[in-house]
Design a protein around this motif. Structure first.
Motif, PDB file in Angstrom:
ATOM      1  N   LYS A  27       9.189   5.685   1.977  1.00 58.47           N
ATOM      2  CA  LYS A  27       8.119   4.719   1.444  1.00 58.47           C
ATOM      3  C   LYS A  27       6.993   4.980   1.941  1.00 58.47           C
ATOM      4  O   LYS A  27       5.814   5.384   1.243  1.00 58.47           O
ATOM      5  N   ILE A  63      10.654   6.358  -6.098  1.00 57.89           N
ATOM      6  CA  ILE A  63       9.225   6.105  -6.198  1.00 57.89           C
ATOM      7  C   ILE A  63       8.393   7.305  -6.628  1.00 57.89           C
ATOM      8  O   ILE A  63       7.583   7.319  -7.549  1.00 57.89           O
ATOM      9  N   ASP A  97       4.156   7.250  -0.332  1.00 55.58           N
ATOM     10  CA  ASP A  97       2.793   6.811  -0.484  1.00 55.58           C
ATOM     11  C   ASP A  97       1.624   7.595  -0.513  1.00 55.58           C
ATOM     12  O   ASP A  97       0.598   7.661  -0.903  1.00 55.58           O
TER      13      ASP A  97
END
Length: 221
Positions: free
Chosen positions: A189, A30, A193
């Motif tokens: 995750k 990510i 974020d």
């Protein structure tokens, strides 16, 4: 006299390390360029593809994390061979300290240094997979899932065929490690974020917990 052992093979430690392993893979994907830094199969394939296309500079790009992973394995082995078990820290704790330092460094590197970041994560995973190769008496990895999935499924098949409850326990141990790897990925995750590049500090914190757990000795032979 009872023999003292570190908790380096306990399932509790495997849980913490698997969560950290899942977190690191999510972070590299990510936050650091859409790559999986934990296992090197993908990097080896991409290197081979670029070599076949005579794109040597791109091939060397993938060689860097592969080499970093191998260096992590080598350093772990050197620490194991050189440590006399009489110091303040167990040799596996020394390896964990190197992992923690590497991940903290990653948190403060800009996007322009993603290759170095992913290489440090690969180094960390190489160190971890070499340092912690067995849990609960079973060969097990906490930074990747393929081998665990194979071993867990084989053991489940043996339980179904032979009704050996030891095989069921073995299977659930492997699947449990995969489950906590997935949990680590989910948690990763969430933090990626919110905190972006700094999220990797959470994974380093998990390794600090693993480091602390190893101070608790088991008196079992």
């Amino acid at each position: 006299m009872k023999e003292h052992k570190q908790m380096s093979e306990s399932f509790a430690l495997a849980v913490v390390l698997a969560i950290a392993g899942g977190f690191m893979d999510t972070y590299s994907y990510i936050c650091r360029g859409g790559v999986f830094a934990n296992a090197e199969t993908g990097n080896i394939v991409l290197m081979a593809i670029n070599m076949a296309g005579l794109n040597i500079s791109k091939a060397l790009h993938y060689l860097v994390p592969i080499t970093a992973f191998a260096i992590g394995v080598v350093i772990s082995e050197i620490i194991r061979l050189k440590n006399n078990e009489e110091g303040l820290f167990h040799w596996r704790q020394i390896s964990l300290l190197l992992e923690i330092i590497a991940l903290v460094i990653c948190a403060f590197m800009p996007q322009s240094m993603n290759l170095m970041v992913n290489s440090l994560i690969s180094f960390t995973c190489g160190t971890q997979v070499a340092t912690f190769a067995k849990f609960h008496g079973y060969a097990m990895a906490t930074t990747m899932c393929t081998g665990n999935l194979r071993s867990g499924t084989q053991s489940l098949c043996q339980y179904i065929i032979h009704k050996d409850r030891n095989m069921l326990t073995k299977s659930m141990t492997y699947y449990g490690c995969i489950l906590f790897f997935v949990i680590g990925a989910i948690v990763g995750k969430y933090f990626c974020d919110i905190y972006n590049e700094k999220a990797i500090l959470v994974a380093s914190g998990m390794l600090v917990i693993a480091f602390a757990l190893m101070f608790k000795d088991s008196n079992k032979n």
